[in-house]
Design a protein around this motif. Structure first.
Motif, mmCIF file in Angstrom:
data_model
loop_
_atom_site.group_PDB
_atom_site.id
_atom_site.type_symbol
_atom_site.label_atom_id
_atom_site.label_comp_id
_atom_site.label_asym_id
_atom_site.label_seq_id
_atom_site.Cartn_x
_atom_site.Cartn_y
_atom_site.Cartn_z
ATOM 1 N N LYS A 11 -3.167 26.087 23.386
ATOM 2 C CA LYS A 11 -2.600 26.212 24.726
ATOM 3 C C LYS A 11 -3.414 27.206 25.558
ATOM 4 C CE LYS A 11 2.096 26.268 26.473
ATOM 5 N NZ LYS A 11 3.484 26.645 26.178
ATOM 6 N N ILE A 12 -3.767 28.333 24.947
ATOM 7 C CA ILE A 12 -4.579 29.344 25.641
ATOM 8 C C ILE A 12 -5.951 28.773 25.976
ATOM 9 C CG2 ILE A 12 -5.757 31.550 25.334
ATOM 10 C CD1 ILE A 12 -3.305 32.407 23.638
ATOM 11 N N ALA A 13 -6.559 28.086 25.015
ATOM 12 C CA ALA A 13 -7.883 27.507 25.242
ATOM 13 C C ALA A 13 -7.849 26.494 26.377
ATOM 14 C CB ALA A 13 -8.394 26.852 23.965
ATOM 15 N N LYS A 14 -6.808 25.682 26.416
ATOM 16 C CA LYS A 14 -6.676 24.681 27.477
ATOM 17 C C LYS A 14 -6.570 25.351 28.842
ATOM 18 C CE LYS A 14 -3.814 20.826 28.991
ATOM 19 N NZ LYS A 14 -2.591 20.056 28.755
ATOM 20 N N SER A 15 -5.769 26.410 28.940
ATOM 21 C CA SER A 15 -5.618 27.088 30.232
ATOM 22 C C SER A 15 -6.906 27.788 30.650
ATOM 23 C CB SER A 15 -4.458 28.080 30.191
ATOM 24 O OG SER A 15 -4.712 29.109 29.266
ATOM 25 N N VAL A 16 -7.644 28.326 29.688
ATOM 26 C CA VAL A 16 -8.920 28.976 30.005
ATOM 27 C C VAL A 16 -9.930 27.954 30.516
ATOM 28 C CG1 VAL A 16 -10.912 30.147 28.977
ATOM 29 C CG2 VAL A 16 -8.608 30.934 28.467
ATOM 30 N N VAL A 17 -9.992 26.802 29.868
ATOM 31 C CA VAL A 17 -10.920 25.753 30.294
ATOM 32 C C VAL A 17 -10.559 25.250 31.689
ATOM 33 C CG1 VAL A 17 -11.669 23.380 29.821
ATOM 34 C CG2 VAL A 17 -11.581 25.056 27.971
ATOM 35 N N GLU A 18 -9.284 25.044 31.940
ATOM 36 C CA GLU A 18 -8.852 24.583 33.264
ATOM 37 C C GLU A 18 -9.192 25.609 34.340
ATOM 38 O OE1 GLU A 18 -4.710 23.769 32.769
ATOM 39 O OE2 GLU A 18 -5.061 21.809 31.856
#
Length: 106
Positions: free
Chosen positions: A44-51
């Motif tokens: 979830k954290i990785a997804k938000s960072v990428v976005e």
């Protein structure tokens, strides 16, 4: 030419890597059950960072494009020439210059 010793080494390496990956997979399967909540949180954290990175990149590229277009419009266009035409002309002139430099180096 491939030497027989190289083939044997490759076969040993391939056999070792297959066994190693199977051991790692079995180890991961047991650990995943215990860490599934951590994994989901990390994803979830990785997804938000990428976005967030994609949004910042889009903003920066958009701002640069606007500045580039204004510069080309103000300083590099000829009479009645559009920005796109000026960019295409400049790109073609640069390609000619690069080809000329390559020919001079040979």
């Amino acid at each position: 030419m491939i030497k027989p010793t190289n083939v044997v080494i490759l076969m040993i390496f391939f056999h070792f890597s297959i066994g190693y990956t199977q051991c790692i997979k079995e180890e991961k399967d047991t650990k995943i059950m215990a860490k599934s909540k951590l994994i989901k949180a990390n994803q979830k954290i990785a997804k938000s960072v990428v976005e967030a990175h994609e949004k910042i990149t889009d903003k920066v590229v958009g701002a640069y494009t606007k500045i580039e277009d204004k510069f080309v419009d103000q300083y590099l266009t000829h009479d009645g020439e559009s920005i796109e035409d000026a960019k295409a002309r400049l790109k073609a002139e640069n390609a000619e210059r690069q080809a000329k430099l390559k020919d001079e180096k040979k």
